[in-house]
Design a protein around this motif. Structure first.
Motif, PDB file in Angstrom:
ATOM      1  N   VAL A  42       1.129  -4.384  -3.245  1.00 29.02           N
ATOM      2  CA  VAL A  42       1.375  -3.191  -2.433  1.00 29.02           C
ATOM      3  C   VAL A  42       0.834  -3.382  -1.023  1.00 29.02           C
ATOM      4  O   VAL A  42       1.490  -3.078  -0.032  1.00 29.02           O
ATOM      5  N   PHE A  43      -0.356  -3.943  -0.926  1.00 30.29           N
ATOM      6  CA  PHE A  43      -0.993  -4.112   0.378  1.00 30.29           C
ATOM      7  C   PHE A  43      -0.999  -5.581   0.807  1.00 30.29           C
ATOM      8  O   PHE A  43      -2.027  -6.123   1.216  1.00 30.29           O
ATOM      9  N   SER A  44       0.153  -6.186   0.711  1.00 32.13           N
ATOM     10  CA  SER A  44       0.325  -7.532   1.256  1.00 32.13           C
ATOM     11  C   SER A  44       0.725  -7.425   2.722  1.00 32.13           C
ATOM     12  O   SER A  44       1.314  -6.429   3.154  1.00 32.13           O
ATOM     13  N   PHE A  45       0.410  -8.482   3.486  1.00 34.49           N
ATOM     14  CA  PHE A  45       0.738  -8.479   4.910  1.00 34.49           C
ATOM     15  C   PHE A  45       1.554  -9.725   5.240  1.00 34.49           C
ATOM     16  O   PHE A  45       1.004 -10.790   5.504  1.00 34.49           O
ATOM     17  N   PRO A  46       2.888  -9.614   5.227  1.00 35.98           N
ATOM     18  CA  PRO A  46       3.731 -10.775   5.527  1.00 35.98           C
ATOM     19  C   PRO A  46       3.786 -11.108   7.012  1.00 35.98           C
ATOM     20  O   PRO A  46       4.205 -12.201   7.403  1.00 35.98           O
ATOM     21  N   GLY A  47       3.393 -10.175   7.869  1.00 34.85           N
ATOM     22  CA  GLY A  47       3.465 -10.373   9.313  1.00 34.85           C
ATOM     23  C   GLY A  47       3.587  -9.020   9.997  1.00 34.85           C
ATOM     24  O   GLY A  47       3.877  -8.003   9.358  1.00 34.85           O
ATOM     25  N   ARG A  48       3.368  -9.012  11.299  1.00 38.47           N
ATOM     26  CA  ARG A  48       3.386  -7.754  12.038  1.00 38.47           C
ATOM     27  C   ARG A  48       4.806  -7.237  12.196  1.00 38.47           C
ATOM     28  O   ARG A  48       5.711  -7.966  12.620  1.00 38.47           O
ATOM     29  N   SER A  49       5.024  -5.976  11.837  1.00 40.91           N
ATOM     30  CA  SER A  49       6.313  -5.310  12.042  1.00 40.91           C
ATOM     31  C   SER A  49       6.036  -3.901  12.536  1.00 40.91           C
ATOM     32  O   SER A  49       5.083  -3.250  12.120  1.00 40.91           O
ATOM     33  N   ARG A  50       6.863  -3.424  13.450  1.00 41.82           N
ATOM     34  CA  ARG A  50       6.679  -2.094  14.021  1.00 41.82           C
ATOM     35  C   ARG A  50       8.045  -1.559  14.469  1.00 41.82           C
ATOM     36  O   ARG A  50       8.986  -2.317  14.648  1.00 41.82           O
ATOM     37  N   ARG A  51       8.089  -0.267  14.656  1.00 41.38           N
ATOM     38  CA  ARG A  51       9.319   0.421  15.100  1.00 41.38           C
ATOM     39  C   ARG A  51      10.542   0.003  14.277  1.00 41.38           C
ATOM     40  O   ARG A  51      11.500  -0.504  14.854  1.00 41.38           O
ATOM     41  N   PRO A  52      10.578   0.191  12.975  1.00 44.62           N
ATOM     42  CA  PRO A  52       9.541   0.829  12.176  1.00 44.62           C
ATOM     43  C   PRO A  52       8.662  -0.205  11.456  1.00 44.62           C
ATOM     44  O   PRO A  52       9.067  -1.358  11.290  1.00 44.62           O
ATOM     45  N   PRO A  53       7.493   0.215  10.964  1.00 47.16           N
ATOM     46  CA  PRO A  53       6.700  -0.666  10.092  1.00 47.16           C
ATOM     47  C   PRO A  53       7.413  -0.817   8.755  1.00 47.16           C
ATOM     48  O   PRO A  53       8.005   0.138   8.240  1.00 47.16           O
ATOM     49  N   LEU A  54       7.357  -2.020   8.206  1.00 45.95           N
ATOM     50  CA  LEU A  54       8.142  -2.322   7.006  1.00 45.95           C
ATOM     51  C   LEU A  54       7.308  -2.449   5.736  1.00 45.95           C
ATOM     52  O   LEU A  54       7.841  -2.819   4.683  1.00 45.95           O
ATOM     53  N   ASP A  55       6.017  -2.181   5.827  1.00 46.56           N
ATOM     54  CA  ASP A  55       5.151  -2.238   4.642  1.00 46.56           C
ATOM     55  C   ASP A  55       3.951  -1.339   4.884  1.00 46.56           C
ATOM     56  O   ASP A  55       3.676  -0.933   6.025  1.00 46.56           O
ATOM     57  N   PRO A  56       3.189  -1.010   3.840  1.00 46.02           N
ATOM     58  CA  PRO A  56       2.063  -0.090   4.002  1.00 46.02           C
ATOM     59  C   PRO A  56       0.999  -0.569   4.992  1.00 46.02           C
ATOM     60  O   PRO A  56       0.433   0.254   5.729  1.00 46.02           O
ATOM     61  N   VAL A  57       0.714  -1.867   5.014  1.00 49.31           N
ATOM     62  CA  VAL A  57      -0.324  -2.361   5.929  1.00 49.31           C
ATOM     63  C   VAL A  57       0.100  -2.148   7.375  1.00 49.31           C
ATOM     64  O   VAL A  57      -0.684  -1.662   8.210  1.00 49.31           O
TER      65      VAL A  57
ATOM     66  N   ALA B 153      11.906   1.345   6.372  1.00 49.92           N
ATOM     67  CA  ALA B 153      10.687   1.831   7.014  1.00 49.92           C
ATOM     68  C   ALA B 153       9.704   2.369   5.974  1.00 49.92           C
ATOM     69  O   ALA B 153      10.103   2.978   4.978  1.00 49.92           O
ATOM     70  N   VAL B 154       8.430   2.117   6.226  1.00 51.26           N
ATOM     71  CA  VAL B 154       7.360   2.621   5.363  1.00 51.26           C
ATOM     72  C   VAL B 154       6.428   3.450   6.234  1.00 51.26           C
ATOM     73  O   VAL B 154       5.916   2.966   7.243  1.00 51.26           O
ATOM     74  N   LEU B 155       6.203   4.699   5.832  1.00 46.58           N
ATOM     75  CA  LEU B 155       5.412   5.619   6.643  1.00 46.58           C
ATOM     76  C   LEU B 155       4.329   6.269   5.802  1.00 46.58           C
ATOM     77  O   LEU B 155       4.490   6.444   4.587  1.00 46.58           O
ATOM     78  N   LEU B 156       3.228   6.636   6.442  1.00 46.41           N
ATOM     79  CA  LEU B 156       2.190   7.402   5.767  1.00 46.41           C
ATOM     80  C   LEU B 156       2.691   8.813   5.502  1.00 46.41           C
ATOM     81  O   LEU B 156       3.354   9.423   6.344  1.00 46.41           O
TER      82      LEU B 156
END
Length: 343
Positions: free
Chosen positions: A187-202, A281-284
Motif C-alpha cells: 500500500v505504501f510503496s514508492f515507485p517514484g515521484r508523481s504529482r498532478r495527480p499523485p498516483l499512490d498514497p505516498v 489519481a489517489v487522494l487523501l
C-alpha cells in the motif's frame, strides 16, 4: 513568547499586546505576562487572536518596527505599515537580486545545499535507526552520491547547472525513499515521484505535506516583508509563490518528508484513508486530511535546537527564522544566507 534575532514571537494564542511608555506589554486576561523594551526590537510576529492596541501599532509604524499578525496555525493575516514603509527598500533589493542571475544563484545555491544536506541526513538517520530492516548498501550508495554533490553545489555560479545538480541529488534521494518506508507494503510503496495527480498514497501524502509547508513558508516571508511571489531559483509565474518554493527546498526532507515517513511507519495512516479515482489519481479522504493537519500542527510544536542560532525553538518557527535570515542577507547584515542544516 520568545525573542530571536531581535524579533519578538508571540506564540501563545491568548496574548494581547499593548504599549506602556517605551515598552511592549504582553498581557493575558488583563494581567501583564511580560514586558519588552520597544527600542530593542526590529520586529514582532504575533500568532495570537487578541491582537494589539492602536497605540502599539502606531509606535511600531513610526519607529520602523515590523508588526505582523498570523493565525495560531501560521496563516498570514496582515502587517502594519506606516506612512513610509521600510519594507519597500527590502523588496527593491529582493527584486534587483532576482533580476541578476549571478546574485540569484548565490542565494539559491545555499538553499539547494541545505536541501541536499538534509536529504542525505534523512537517509543517514534511517540507516542509523533501522539498519537491520533496510538495504543498508543501497542507502549508503545514495548517501555517498548526495554527499559528492555538496561541494559542487557550494561553488556553482549558473542557475541552470544548479538545477541540474539539484535534480541529480533528488533522483538519488527518491531512489531509496521506498527503503525508508517501513509501513504496510505494498500500500505504501514508492515507485517514484508523481504529482498532478499523485498516483499512490505516498505521493498523495507528499503533495499534501508540501502544500502545507509552502503555505507556512509564504506566511513567514510575508511576515518579514518579503514578496513571496518573486524567487531566485523558481522564476516568476502568475499565481505561484516562487520565493516560498525556494525557501521550502531546504525544509522538504526534514519537515515534510520525515513527517510523511513518521505517519506511515507509525501506522497513523492506513489504506482506508485514501480515495482511488478511475483516472489513477489517489487522494487523501476528507477525514484523513483533518487527521494529517492535526498531526502537522503537533509536529510544529515539537522543539529542536536551531543549528545556526543555537537556540531552542519549535519546528513551526523554523520557516520564520529562515525568512528573517534571508531578509537580513538581502539587507547585507549577513555575508551569505545560512540554510537550515538539520542535525
Amino acid at each position: 513568547m520568545k525573542q530571536l534575532l531581535n524579533t519578538l514571537f508571540v506564540t501563545s494564542e491568548d496574548i494581547y499586546l499593548s504599549l506602556d511608555g517605551e515598552n511592549v506589554v504582553a498581557s493575558r486576561e488583563k494581567q501583564a505576562a511580560a514586558r519588552y523594551p520597544l527600542h530593542t526590537l526590529s520586529g514582532i510576529i504575533s500568532f495570537a487572536y487578541p491582537g494589539a492596541s492602536p497605540a502599539l501599532m502606531g509606535a511600531c509604524a513610526q519607529r520602523g518596527v515590523s508588526l505582523a499578525f498570523c493565525t495560531p496555525r501560521g496563516r498570514f493575516l496582515a502587517r502594519v505599515c506606516g506612512e513610509s514603509n521600510g519594507n519597500v527598500l527590502l523588496r527593491r533589493t529582493q527584486y534587483r537580486t532576482a533580476d541578476d542571475p549571478a546574485q540569484s544563484c548565490r542565494m539559491a545555491r545555499s538553499m539547494i545545499f541545505g536541501k541536499l544536506y538534509n536529504a542525505r541526513w534523512s537517509v543517514e538517520r534511517t540507516r542509523r535507526d533501522h539498519g537491520l530492516r533496510i538495504d543498508g548498501a543501497r542507502l549508503e550508495q545514495a548517501s555517498a552520491r548526495i554527499k559528492a554533490l555538496l561541494p559542487l553545489v557550494a561553488e556553482e555560479t549558473s542557475l541552470d547547472a544548479l538545477r541540474g545538480l539539484e535534480g541529480t541529488g533528488a533522483t538519488a534521494y527518491f531512489s531509496v525513499l521506498d527503503e525508508m518506508i517501513l509501513g504496510e507494503k505494498p500500500v505504501f510503496s514508492f515507485p517514484g515521484r508523481s504529482r498532478r495527480p499523485p498516483l499512490d498514497p505516498v505521493n498523495a501524502m507528499l503533495s499534501f505535506s508540501y502544500s502545507l509547508l509552502a503555505h507556512d513558508c509564504a506566511a513567514a516571508l510575508e511576515s518579514v516583508g518579503l514578496d513571496a511571489y518573486v524567487g531566485f531559483l523558481h522564476r516568476d509565474r502568475p499565481g505561484r509563490s516562487s520565493l516560498a518554493l525556494d525557501l521550502m527546498e531546504e525544509l522538504r526532507p526534514c519537515m515534510a518528508d520525515r513527517f510523511v515517513l513518521t505517519l506511515i511507519n507509525n501506522r497513523i495512516v492506513k489504506r482506508a484513508d485514501f480515495t482511488y479515482r478511475e483516472n489513477g489519481a489517489v487522494l487523501l479522504s476528507a477525514s484523513a486530511r483533518r487527521s494529517v493537519l492535526k498531526h502537522w500542527q503537533e509536529r510544529k510544536r515539537e522543539s529542536l535546537t536551531h543549528p545556526y542560532l543555537g537556540e531552542q525553538l519549535s519546528w513551526g518557527m523554523v520557516p520564520y527564522i529562515q525568512a528573517l535570515l534571508l531578509a537580513r542577507t538581502l539587507r547585507e547584515d549577513l555575508d551569505a544566507y545560512p540554510p537550515f542544516l538539520w542535525k
